[in-house]
Design a protein around this motif. Sequence first.
Motif, PDB file in Angstrom:
ATOM      1  N   SER A 160       4.177   0.757  18.429  1.00 40.03           N
ATOM      2  CA  SER A 160       5.662   0.771  18.237  1.00 40.03           C
ATOM      3  C   SER A 160       5.691   0.976  16.565  1.00 40.03           C
ATOM      4  O   SER A 160       5.030   0.369  15.879  1.00 40.03           O
ATOM      5  CB  SER A 160       6.475  -0.250  18.538  1.00 40.03           C
ATOM      6  OG  SER A 160       7.805  -0.505  17.996  1.00 40.03           O
ATOM      7  N   SER A 161       6.916   1.763  16.109  1.00 35.54           N
ATOM      8  CA  SER A 161       6.929   1.901  14.867  1.00 35.54           C
ATOM      9  C   SER A 161       7.467   0.459  14.246  1.00 35.54           C
ATOM     10  O   SER A 161       7.201   0.570  12.651  1.00 35.54           O
ATOM     11  CB  SER A 161       8.048   2.901  14.528  1.00 35.54           C
ATOM     12  OG  SER A 161       9.369   2.340  15.218  1.00 35.54           O
ATOM     13  N   ASN A 162       8.020  -0.454  15.114  1.00 35.44           N
ATOM     14  CA  ASN A 162       8.061  -1.814  14.284  1.00 35.44           C
ATOM     15  C   ASN A 162       7.020  -2.561  14.082  1.00 35.44           C
ATOM     16  O   ASN A 162       6.950  -3.470  13.268  1.00 35.44           O
ATOM     17  CB  ASN A 162       9.060  -2.482  15.348  1.00 35.44           C
ATOM     18  CG  ASN A 162      10.385  -1.870  15.754  1.00 35.44           C
ATOM     19  OD1 ASN A 162      11.043  -1.252  14.713  1.00 35.44           O
ATOM     20  ND2 ASN A 162      10.927  -2.096  16.953  1.00 35.44           N
ATOM     21  N   ASP A 163       5.815  -2.186  14.397  1.00 39.21           N
ATOM     22  CA  ASP A 163       4.533  -2.922  14.162  1.00 39.21           C
ATOM     23  C   ASP A 163       3.962  -2.352  12.740  1.00 39.21           C
ATOM     24  O   ASP A 163       3.325  -3.156  12.169  1.00 39.21           O
ATOM     25  CB  ASP A 163       3.523  -2.281  15.129  1.00 39.21           C
ATOM     26  CG  ASP A 163       3.951  -3.025  16.469  1.00 39.21           C
ATOM     27  OD1 ASP A 163       3.305  -2.359  17.617  1.00 39.21           O
ATOM     28  OD2 ASP A 163       4.637  -4.052  16.566  1.00 39.21           O
ATOM     29  N   TYR A 164       4.635  -1.462  12.122  1.00 39.08           N
ATOM     30  CA  TYR A 164       4.108  -0.927  10.804  1.00 39.08           C
ATOM     31  C   TYR A 164       5.075  -1.075   9.791  1.00 39.08           C
ATOM     32  O   TYR A 164       6.255  -0.889   9.869  1.00 39.08           O
ATOM     33  CB  TYR A 164       3.815   0.738  10.977  1.00 39.08           C
ATOM     34  CG  TYR A 164       2.905   0.755  12.117  1.00 39.08           C
ATOM     35  CD1 TYR A 164       3.073   0.876  13.440  1.00 39.08           C
ATOM     36  CD2 TYR A 164       1.387   1.120  11.753  1.00 39.08           C
ATOM     37  CE1 TYR A 164       2.035   0.964  14.232  1.00 39.08           C
ATOM     38  CE2 TYR A 164       0.656   1.321  12.415  1.00 39.08           C
ATOM     39  CZ  TYR A 164       0.531   1.219  13.867  1.00 39.08           C
ATOM     40  OH  TYR A 164      -0.244   1.225  14.607  1.00 39.08           O
ATOM     41  N   THR A 165       4.440  -1.536   8.535  1.00 38.14           N
ATOM     42  CA  THR A 165       5.082  -1.878   7.414  1.00 38.14           C
ATOM     43  C   THR A 165       5.341  -0.768   6.347  1.00 38.14           C
ATOM     44  O   THR A 165       6.435  -0.798   5.793  1.00 38.14           O
ATOM     45  CB  THR A 165       4.837  -3.257   6.806  1.00 38.14           C
ATOM     46  OG1 THR A 165       4.656  -4.242   7.905  1.00 38.14           O
ATOM     47  CG2 THR A 165       5.482  -3.618   5.752  1.00 38.14           C
ATOM     48  N   TYR A 166       4.298  -0.174   6.239  1.00 41.34           N
ATOM     49  CA  TYR A 166       4.203   0.873   5.213  1.00 41.34           C
ATOM     50  C   TYR A 166       4.227   2.280   5.884  1.00 41.34           C
ATOM     51  O   TYR A 166       3.555   2.393   6.562  1.00 41.34           O
ATOM     52  CB  TYR A 166       2.970   0.753   4.259  1.00 41.34           C
ATOM     53  CG  TYR A 166       2.976  -0.621   3.669  1.00 41.34           C
ATOM     54  CD1 TYR A 166       2.188  -1.703   4.278  1.00 41.34           C
ATOM     55  CD2 TYR A 166       3.824  -1.040   2.586  1.00 41.34           C
ATOM     56  CE1 TYR A 166       2.230  -3.092   3.823  1.00 41.34           C
ATOM     57  CE2 TYR A 166       3.641  -2.412   1.975  1.00 41.34           C
ATOM     58  CZ  TYR A 166       2.938  -3.112   2.748  1.00 41.34           C
ATOM     59  OH  TYR A 166       2.953  -4.655   2.171  1.00 41.34           O
ATOM     60  N   TRP A 167       4.865   3.197   5.233  1.00 41.31           N
ATOM     61  CA  TRP A 167       4.903   4.488   5.693  1.00 41.31           C
ATOM     62  C   TRP A 167       4.990   5.636   4.761  1.00 41.31           C
ATOM     63  O   TRP A 167       5.134   5.332   3.370  1.00 41.31           O
ATOM     64  CB  TRP A 167       6.586   4.960   6.325  1.00 41.31           C
ATOM     65  CG  TRP A 167       6.620   4.036   7.623  1.00 41.31           C
ATOM     66  CD1 TRP A 167       7.170   2.719   7.483  1.00 41.31           C
ATOM     67  CD2 TRP A 167       6.515   4.509   8.916  1.00 41.31           C
ATOM     68  NE1 TRP A 167       6.967   2.347   8.872  1.00 41.31           N
ATOM     69  CE2 TRP A 167       6.877   3.294   9.682  1.00 41.31           C
ATOM     70  CE3 TRP A 167       6.244   5.671   9.345  1.00 41.31           C
ATOM     71  CZ2 TRP A 167       6.723   3.232  11.197  1.00 41.31           C
ATOM     72  CZ3 TRP A 167       6.139   5.699  10.921  1.00 41.31           C
ATOM     73  CH2 TRP A 167       6.392   4.639  11.599  1.00 41.31           C
ATOM     74  N   GLY A 168       4.114   6.790   4.989  1.00 38.67           N
ATOM     75  CA  GLY A 168       4.166   7.747   4.300  1.00 38.67           C
ATOM     76  C   GLY A 168       5.219   8.712   4.100  1.00 38.67           C
ATOM     77  O   GLY A 168       6.334   8.308   4.750  1.00 38.67           O
ATOM     78  N   VAL A 204       0.941  -1.141  -0.049  1.00 38.46           N
ATOM     79  CA  VAL A 204       0.124  -0.088  -0.116  1.00 38.46           C
ATOM     80  C   VAL A 204       0.963   1.328   0.018  1.00 38.46           C
ATOM     81  O   VAL A 204       1.935   1.214   0.652  1.00 38.46           O
ATOM     82  CB  VAL A 204      -0.830  -0.045   1.244  1.00 38.46           C
ATOM     83  CG1 VAL A 204      -0.265   0.094   2.511  1.00 38.46           C
ATOM     84  CG2 VAL A 204      -1.940   1.289   0.981  1.00 38.46           C
ATOM     85  N   GLN A 205       0.553   2.382  -0.685  1.00 39.63           N
ATOM     86  CA  GLN A 205       1.234   3.662  -0.795  1.00 39.63           C
ATOM     87  C   GLN A 205       0.388   4.692   0.058  1.00 39.63           C
ATOM     88  O   GLN A 205      -0.818   4.560  -0.276  1.00 39.63           O
ATOM     89  CB  GLN A 205       1.423   4.203  -2.181  1.00 39.63           C
ATOM     90  CG  GLN A 205       2.258   3.164  -3.145  1.00 39.63           C
ATOM     91  CD  GLN A 205       1.629   1.982  -3.648  1.00 39.63           C
ATOM     92  OE1 GLN A 205       0.554   2.090  -4.112  1.00 39.63           O
ATOM     93  NE2 GLN A 205       2.333   0.698  -3.723  1.00 39.63           N
ATOM     94  N   LEU A 206       1.065   5.242   0.828  1.00 40.77           N
ATOM     95  CA  LEU A 206       0.338   6.242   1.508  1.00 40.77           C
ATOM     96  C   LEU A 206       1.045   7.757   1.279  1.00 40.77           C
ATOM     97  O   LEU A 206       2.263   7.811   1.093  1.00 40.77           O
ATOM     98  CB  LEU A 206       1.036   5.996   3.057  1.00 40.77           C
ATOM     99  CG  LEU A 206       0.560   4.677   3.666  1.00 40.77           C
ATOM    100  CD1 LEU A 206       0.914   4.391   4.966  1.00 40.77           C
ATOM    101  CD2 LEU A 206      -1.175   4.355   3.430  1.00 40.77           C
ATOM    102  N   GLN A 207       0.172   8.634   1.360  1.00 39.52           N
ATOM    103  CA  GLN A 207       0.526  10.079   1.115  1.00 39.52           C
ATOM    104  C   GLN A 207       0.004  10.978   2.077  1.00 39.52           C
ATOM    105  O   GLN A 207      -1.326  11.205   2.118  1.00 39.52           O
ATOM    106  CB  GLN A 207      -0.219  10.586  -0.257  1.00 39.52           C
ATOM    107  CG  GLN A 207       0.189  11.934  -0.606  1.00 39.52           C
ATOM    108  CD  GLN A 207       1.435  12.028  -0.978  1.00 39.52           C
ATOM    109  OE1 GLN A 207       2.194  11.278  -1.512  1.00 39.52           O
ATOM    110  NE2 GLN A 207       2.154  13.424  -0.926  1.00 39.52           N
ATOM    111  N   ALA A 208       0.725  11.280   2.757  1.00 40.23           N
ATOM    112  CA  ALA A 208       0.521  12.607   4.086  1.00 40.23           C
ATOM    113  C   ALA A 208       0.052  13.925   3.616  1.00 40.23           C
ATOM    114  O   ALA A 208       1.022  14.268   2.702  1.00 40.23           O
ATOM    115  CB  ALA A 208       1.276  12.254   5.249  1.00 40.23           C
ATOM    116  N   SER A 209      -0.710  14.537   4.118  1.00 38.98           N
ATOM    117  CA  SER A 209      -0.711  15.967   3.523  1.00 38.98           C
ATOM    118  C   SER A 209      -1.669  16.703   4.953  1.00 38.98           C
ATOM    119  O   SER A 209      -2.147  16.164   5.892  1.00 38.98           O
ATOM    120  CB  SER A 209      -1.704  16.017   2.420  1.00 38.98           C
ATOM    121  OG  SER A 209      -2.939  15.536   2.508  1.00 38.98           O
TER     122      SER A 209
END
Length: 123
Positions: free
Chosen positions: A106-114, A1-6
Amino acid sequence: VQLQASGGGLVQAGGSLRLSCAASGRTFSFYVMGWFRQAPGKEREFVASVSRSGGSTYYAASMNGRFTISRDNAKNTAYLQMNSLKPEDTAVYYCAASRTLVPGTSSNDYTYWGQGTQVTVPA
């Protein structure tokens, strides 16, 4: 999944901002969503997370009820409403997605980042 923060920007202390995180590529409702932030010279820290359905939310204690995380699965978007902003909220805010069953802190729980969006609250 691709994420775009704004939605980041410059806001005076006491003001509000709403961050958005638009997702594409996979079924959005399969993912727990989280927001993290990183201030200059500091480690990335957990802000909030929301379950796949949106029915459960979790917050870092330091947010003191000022922030609200939500999601709209029909729009493939997660949000972070930030009120009563303080100078110490200044940071780059990141949204992230996780396939875990329960929202993690935890950030370790997350695979995809914006890519992050800058929030600046001048002193």
